[in-house]
Design a protein around this motif. Structure first.
Motif, mmCIF file in Angstrom:
data_model
loop_
_atom_site.group_PDB
_atom_site.id
_atom_site.type_symbol
_atom_site.label_atom_id
_atom_site.label_comp_id
_atom_site.label_asym_id
_atom_site.label_seq_id
_atom_site.Cartn_x
_atom_site.Cartn_y
_atom_site.Cartn_z
ATOM 1 N N ILE A 166 0.853 -1.179 0.000
ATOM 2 C CA ILE A 166 0.000 0.000 0.000
ATOM 3 C C ILE A 166 0.899 1.242 0.000
ATOM 4 N N PHE A 167 0.672 2.116 -0.962
ATOM 5 C CA PHE A 167 1.475 3.335 -1.065
ATOM 6 C C PHE A 167 0.632 4.601 -0.941
ATOM 7 N N GLY A 168 -0.586 4.575 -1.488
ATOM 8 C CA GLY A 168 -1.382 5.786 -1.592
ATOM 9 C C GLY A 168 -2.611 5.791 -0.708
ATOM 10 N N LEU A 169 -3.099 6.991 -0.419
ATOM 11 C CA LEU A 169 -4.243 7.151 0.470
ATOM 12 C C LEU A 169 -5.529 6.612 -0.156
ATOM 13 N N GLY A 170 -5.683 6.782 -1.466
ATOM 14 C CA GLY A 170 -6.878 6.268 -2.119
ATOM 15 C C GLY A 170 -6.949 4.751 -2.057
ATOM 16 N N ARG A 171 -5.832 4.120 -2.339
ATOM 17 C CA ARG A 171 -5.807 2.652 -2.279
ATOM 18 C C ARG A 171 -5.978 2.171 -0.845
ATOM 19 N N TYR A 172 -5.444 2.909 0.107
ATOM 20 C CA TYR A 172 -5.611 2.535 1.512
ATOM 21 C C TYR A 172 -7.090 2.569 1.900
ATOM 22 N N GLN A 173 -7.819 3.547 1.408
ATOM 23 C CA GLN A 173 -9.255 3.597 1.666
ATOM 24 C C GLN A 173 -9.935 2.341 1.122
ATOM 25 N N ASP A 174 -9.538 1.931 -0.074
ATOM 26 C CA ASP A 174 -10.091 0.713 -0.671
ATOM 27 C C ASP A 174 -9.777 -0.512 0.185
ATOM 28 N N VAL A 175 -8.574 -0.538 0.755
ATOM 29 C CA VAL A 175 -8.157 -1.678 1.582
ATOM 30 C C VAL A 175 -9.020 -1.777 2.835
ATOM 31 N N MET A 176 -9.255 -0.653 3.484
ATOM 32 C CA MET A 176 -10.086 -0.666 4.688
ATOM 33 C C MET A 176 -11.506 -1.114 4.369
ATOM 34 N N GLU A 177 -12.012 -0.679 3.229
ATOM 35 C CA GLU A 177 -13.351 -1.097 2.827
ATOM 36 C C GLU A 177 -13.394 -2.583 2.492
ATOM 37 N N ALA A 178 -12.327 -3.090 1.866
ATOM 38 C CA ALA A 178 -12.254 -4.522 1.565
ATOM 39 C C ALA A 178 -12.213 -5.339 2.856
ATOM 40 N N TYR A 179 -11.523 -4.811 3.848
ATOM 41 C CA TYR A 179 -11.447 -5.496 5.143
ATOM 42 C C TYR A 179 -12.815 -5.582 5.803
ATOM 43 N N VAL A 180 -13.501 -4.475 5.870
ATOM 44 C CA VAL A 180 -14.815 -4.460 6.518
ATOM 45 C C VAL A 180 -15.806 -5.327 5.745
ATOM 46 N N ALA A 181 -15.725 -5.311 4.427
ATOM 47 C CA ALA A 181 -16.594 -6.173 3.626
ATOM 48 C C ALA A 181 -16.326 -7.641 3.949
ATOM 49 N N GLY A 182 -15.060 -7.988 4.166
ATOM 50 C CA GLY A 182 -14.726 -9.358 4.540
ATOM 51 C C GLY A 182 -15.315 -9.743 5.876
ATOM 52 N N LEU A 183 -15.243 -8.824 6.844
ATOM 53 C CA LEU A 183 -15.844 -9.094 8.153
ATOM 54 C C LEU A 183 -17.361 -9.250 8.036
ATOM 55 N N GLU A 184 -17.971 -8.410 7.234
ATOM 56 C CA GLU A 184 -19.431 -8.498 7.071
ATOM 57 C C GLU A 184 -19.829 -9.835 6.464
ATOM 58 N N GLN A 185 -19.058 -10.291 5.473
ATOM 59 C CA GLN A 185 -19.359 -11.591 4.861
ATOM 60 C C GLN A 185 -19.082 -12.738 5.828
ATOM 61 N N ALA A 186 -18.035 -12.617 6.615
ATOM 62 C CA ALA A 186 -17.738 -13.643 7.617
ATOM 63 C C ALA A 186 -18.865 -13.722 8.641
ATOM 64 N N GLN A 187 -19.325 -12.568 9.089
ATOM 65 C CA GLN A 187 -20.410 -12.526 10.063
ATOM 66 C C GLN A 187 -21.667 -13.180 9.499
ATOM 67 N N ALA A 188 -21.966 -12.899 8.247
ATOM 68 C CA ALA A 188 -23.147 -13.476 7.613
ATOM 69 C C ALA A 188 -23.041 -14.994 7.487
ATOM 70 N N ALA A 189 -21.815 -15.472 7.377
ATOM 71 C CA ALA A 189 -21.588 -16.920 7.241
ATOM 72 C C ALA A 189 -21.430 -17.618 8.583
ATOM 73 N N GLY A 190 -21.525 -16.862 9.661
ATOM 74 C CA GLY A 190 -21.407 -17.448 10.992
ATOM 75 C C GLY A 190 -19.987 -17.679 11.451
ATOM 76 N N VAL A 191 -19.020 -17.021 10.813
ATOM 77 C CA VAL A 191 -17.609 -17.137 11.206
ATOM 78 C C VAL A 191 -17.328 -16.159 12.338
ATOM 79 N N SER A 192 -16.602 -16.609 13.359
ATOM 80 C CA SER A 192 -16.277 -15.750 14.494
ATOM 81 C C SER A 192 -15.385 -14.591 14.067
ATOM 82 N N LEU A 193 -15.837 -13.375 14.337
ATOM 83 C CA LEU A 193 -15.046 -12.202 13.989
ATOM 84 C C LEU A 193 -13.854 -12.025 14.924
ATOM 85 N N ARG A 194 -13.945 -12.539 16.124
ATOM 86 C CA ARG A 194 -12.872 -12.366 17.108
ATOM 87 C C ARG A 194 -11.570 -13.006 16.653
ATOM 88 N N ASP A 195 -11.673 -14.035 15.819
ATOM 89 C CA ASP A 195 -10.482 -14.770 15.401
ATOM 90 C C ASP A 195 -9.844 -14.197 14.142
#
Length: 368
Positions: A166-195
């Motif tokens: 990661i080098f730029g602020l715009g791409r970093y914003q995309d990374v944070m959004e990709a992370y949260v989207a992953g957590l949301e999908q994990a939560q929907a699938a019943g995967v523990s977010l704590r891990d």
């Protein structure tokens, strides 16, 4: 114990070593760094593994066995690297437990040739996760356009990820959004977010290298040289604070979701005229990781200073002024970032090819 490094850790910076070798593990060097240098994590890359294989004899027995089995070069690379990461994970397991999974981490990356292939990245990440088979491993995935959906899918499967390049602020914003989207999908699938844990590796020194070169070429203000890397990282931390304070993540946090910490990468100074600890001392702030080559680690242990704590959240205005002045001097930030992203992948691919050739040479030598 180094009191300077302890002060850095006490300020909220997790100290990770940007290096790994079987020799470090088997001689007790890595364990010693954990004890004496406050090291609580390890990052790796193909260059590190290639150097370890070239310089050490501790791989001879495994290479000989792999050659006798007729193992392909690619599979041999996989077996050799995952072995070292597995051993390092075991060594850092107590740290992982003591920090509730935040630290005690060892990172291993997917082959960089897959950086522009989402599906291949997901498959490779899952294979690495299964092979290392340790809860404290991080799978490194580059933050390319194609890497972003892969990051989301891998996190959704309950796999912890170190997002790299990661080098730029715009791409970093995309990374944070990709992370949260992953957590949301994990939560929907019943995967523990704590891990599920993650860090976002924001590269620092390479930004200065590229911008300094452009300032020199354009005859720009010399006083702006060596300022962009830290300023860019400080503004990234501001983006981190704003994003994770938002309602989207806070809902996930209430369900056990962890913050994706910023990780300062490429913190070895490239210009010998600059302070050798600047990318550590100038980026002291809580809830971050600084992964250092041993040379930088030892430099900070010797003379690094934690000047009155937080050097980031109190410097946002200064950081923005640096970036504004660079723009006024004709530095095209977006072009700088695009160049660094392209070169970053190219360097990773070149390093990977060197690792493959090193393993090929070792296998051929063992087969004779």
């Amino acid at each position: 114990m180094s009191e300077r490094l302890k002060a850095l850790a006490d300020a909220g910076v997790s100290i990770w070593l940007d290096d790994l070798s079987r020799e470090r593990i088997e001689t007790g060097n890595l364990a010693e760094l954990v004890t004496s240098r406050s090291v609580v994590g390890v990052t790796t890359n193909p260059t590190i593994f290639a150097a370890a294989l070239s310089e050490g004899e501790r791989y001879t027995d495994q290479v000989t066995a792999l050659a006798a089995q007729g193992t392909s070069v690619d599979d041999a690379v996989f077996e050799l690297t995952t072995h070292d990461v597995r051993e390092a994970c075991d060594l850092l397991l107590d740290t992982w437990k003591a920090t509730d999974g935040v630290d005690g981490r060892v990172s291993i990356e997917v082959p960089p040739g897959m950086a522009f292939d989402t599906d291949a990245t997901v498959v490779a990440a899952k294979r690495l996760w299964a092979a290392v088979d340790r809860p404290n491993v991080f799978i490194k995935i580059p933050a390319t356009t194609e890497g972003l959906p892969a990051i989301t899918q891998v996190l959704a499967a309950g796999i912890s990820v170190n997002v790299t390049l990661i080098f730029g602020l715009g791409r970093y914003q995309d990374v944070m959004e990709a992370y949260v989207a992953g957590l949301e999908q994990a939560q929907a699938a019943g995967v523990s977010l704590r891990d599920i844990h993650s860090v976002a590796s924001f590269f620092v020194s390479r930004v200065d290298t590229e911008i300094d070169k452009r300032l020199d070429a354009a005859g720009g203000p010399a006083e702006l040289k060596g300022l962009a890397g830290v300023a860019n990282a400080r503004l990234a931390y501001r983006a981190y604070e704003e994003f994770f304070a938002g309602s989207r993540f806070q809902a996930l946090k209430a369900a056990g979701g962890n913050t994706q910490r910023p990780l300062w990468a490429s913190t070895g100074v490239k210009n010998p005229e600059y302070r050798d600890t600047m990318y550590v001392a100038d980026l002291v702030v809580a809830n971050t990781v600084n992964t250092m080559p041993e040379k930088t680690l030892e430099a900070f242990a010797d003379h690094g200073e934690v000047d009155s704590g937080d050097q980031v959240t109190t410097r946002y205005d200064d950081a923005q002024q640096v970036m504004d002045r660079l723009a006024e001097a004709g530095i095209d930030y977006d072009d700088v970032i695009a160049t660094l992203e392209e070169e970053g992948v190219e360097k990773f691919v070149k390093s990977w090819d060197e690792l493959v050739e090193t393993v090929r040479t070792n296998l051929e030598g063992a087969a004779k």
